[in-house]
Design an enzyme around this catalytic site. Structure first.
Site, short mmCIF file in Angstrom:
data_model
loop_
_atom_site.label_atom_id
_atom_site.label_comp_id
_atom_site.label_asym_id
_atom_site.label_seq_id
_atom_site.Cartn_x
_atom_site.Cartn_y
_atom_site.Cartn_z
N THR A 45 0.80 -5.47 -2.28
CA THR A 45 -0.55 -5.80 -2.75
C THR A 45 -0.97 -7.18 -2.29
O THR A 45 -2.11 -7.39 -1.85
CB THR A 45 -0.61 -5.75 -4.29
OG1 THR A 45 -0.07 -4.51 -4.74
CG2 THR A 45 -2.04 -5.87 -4.78
N TYR A 108 -4.70 5.37 -9.84
CA TYR A 108 -5.90 6.19 -10.01
C TYR A 108 -5.60 7.64 -10.40
O TYR A 108 -6.29 8.21 -11.25
CB TYR A 108 -6.79 6.17 -8.75
CG TYR A 108 -8.19 6.68 -9.01
CD1 TYR A 108 -9.11 5.89 -9.68
CD2 TYR A 108 -8.58 7.95 -8.61
CE1 TYR A 108 -10.39 6.35 -9.95
CE2 TYR A 108 -9.85 8.43 -8.87
CZ TYR A 108 -10.75 7.62 -9.54
OH TYR A 108 -12.01 8.08 -9.81
N TYR A 134 8.09 0.00 -7.92
CA TYR A 134 7.21 -1.11 -8.30
C TYR A 134 6.30 -0.64 -9.43
O TYR A 134 5.46 0.24 -9.24
CB TYR A 134 6.41 -1.57 -7.09
CG TYR A 134 5.45 -2.72 -7.33
CD1 TYR A 134 5.54 -3.54 -8.47
CD2 TYR A 134 4.46 -3.00 -6.41
CE1 TYR A 134 4.66 -4.59 -8.66
CE2 TYR A 134 3.57 -4.06 -6.59
CZ TYR A 134 3.67 -4.84 -7.71
OH TYR A 134 2.80 -5.88 -7.91
N ARG A 139 -2.59 -2.74 -12.51
CA ARG A 139 -3.31 -2.28 -11.32
C ARG A 139 -3.30 -0.77 -11.17
O ARG A 139 -4.18 -0.21 -10.50
CB ARG A 139 -2.71 -2.92 -10.06
CG ARG A 139 -3.09 -4.38 -9.86
CD ARG A 139 -2.57 -4.90 -8.52
NE ARG A 139 -2.93 -6.29 -8.29
CZ ARG A 139 -3.98 -6.70 -7.59
NH1 ARG A 139 -4.79 -5.80 -7.04
NH2 ARG A 139 -4.22 -7.99 -7.41
N LYS A 162 10.83 -3.47 -9.19
CA LYS A 162 9.99 -4.64 -9.40
C LYS A 162 9.15 -4.36 -10.64
O LYS A 162 8.32 -3.47 -10.65
CB LYS A 162 9.09 -4.91 -8.19
CG LYS A 162 8.15 -6.10 -8.38
CD LYS A 162 7.23 -6.27 -7.18
CE LYS A 162 6.26 -7.42 -7.39
NZ LYS A 162 5.30 -7.57 -6.26
N ILE A 204 10.17 -11.25 -7.23
CA ILE A 204 9.34 -10.96 -6.05
C ILE A 204 8.09 -11.79 -6.25
O ILE A 204 7.25 -11.48 -7.09
CB ILE A 204 9.02 -9.48 -5.95
CG1 ILE A 204 10.29 -8.69 -6.09
CG2 ILE A 204 8.25 -9.20 -4.69
CD1 ILE A 204 10.68 -7.75 -5.04
#
Length: 292
Positions: A45, A108, A134, A139, A162, A204
């Protein structure tokens, strides 16, 4: 495979016309390797992955790995909200020389936990490279639950997570139920030290672009048992950990990288560059942290 303790989620340098600056990407990767990073995550990202083409990502993977060589881990961001597309990119990325892959929770679509399990399982089985999951619900709108991570940990090449959920109770549950050798990394700079205290493997990072040496001192102090020194570094760095998210990531950190003399360039639409007030705030913030 040990991914290391500090990995930088690298920004993607852009030219004035918004083309990817591959030469500068190699230069930035070398800089990060020289300033505290054990590894580099490419096309995540922070690297503006939603606006990068497949060809751009693959060239970035090749360029960054060639730049840092064998001594620095390179993890390719291959995740999307299409399982088929993620599988295809994973297979192509595996041919670029990278050391591992990272796949984000599908955004989404809002899949069920079973859907998440099947999504990641299929991606993992498409390549022999180690895969990092992740989880970033802020998000993606979906939380990858500890029970699902436990199921996925039994897939041979799914080796790390992550975790950017921001809830220490969930991190505690992950560490309670997961195999000891399954690596959990903080996805939030400000939670690096708290998550290390819970037995996690490292961070990270976004902030390591500009305070990588200082973060290395914090992390090294923790693993050397000097918790007081680690706390001192954590508190010193907290303003930059939080301040570089004054607007959408990676807008602030990309601006700060430019101030270091590395041509990170601008961000691609729909993101826009930092405004004058934000730039002044960020410049003063980094100066205070470096001088303080």
């Amino acid at each position: 495979m040990d991914f290391g303790k500090i990995l930088t989620a690298m920004v993607t340098p852009m030219k004035d016309n918004s083309d990817v600056d591959f030469e500068e990407a190699g230069r930035l990767a070398k800089y990060l390797a020289e300033h505290g990073s054990d590894g580099i995550v490419v096309a995540g990202t922070t690297g503006e992955s939603p606006t990068l083409s497949t060809d751009e990502k693959l060239e970035l993977f090749r360029v960054v790995k060639e730049a840092v060589g064998k001594d620095v881990i390179v993890i390719a961001g291959i995740g999307s909200n299409s399982t088929a597309n993620s599988v295809a990119l994973a297979q192509k990325a595996a041919k670029t020389g990278v050391d591992g892959l990272m796949a984000v929770v599908p955004y989404y679509n809002k899949p069920s936990q079973e859907g998440l399990y099947q999504h990641f399982r299929v991606i993992a089985e498409a390549s022999e490279l180690p895969l990092m999951l992740y989880n970033i619900p802020g998000r993606t709108s979906i939380n990858l639950l500890p029970e699902t991570v436990l199921r996925l940990s039994k897939v041979p090449n799914i080796v790390a997570l992550k975790e950017a959920v921001g809830m220490m109770d969930q991190v505690s549950e992950l560490k309670r139920i997961l195999p000891e050798d399954f690596m959990v990394y903080s996805g939030d700079d400000s939670l690096t030290l708290p998550m290390l205290a819970l037995g996690c493997s490292g961070i990270i990072s976004v902030a390591s672009h500009v305070v990588g040496d200082e973060m290395k001192k914090m992390v090294d102090a923790w693993f050397e048992g000097d918790t007081k020194k680690a706390l001192q570094w954590h508190l010193k760095l907290m303003p930059i950990f939080k301040g570089i998210f004054i607007t959408a990531n990676p807008v602030p950190v990309k601006y700060l990288v430019n101030t270091l003399g590395i041509k990170a360039g601008k961000v691609r639409l729909p993101l826009v560059d930092a405004n004058p007030e934000e730039k002044e705030f960020l410049t003063n913030l980094l100066k205070r942290v470096k001088e303080g």
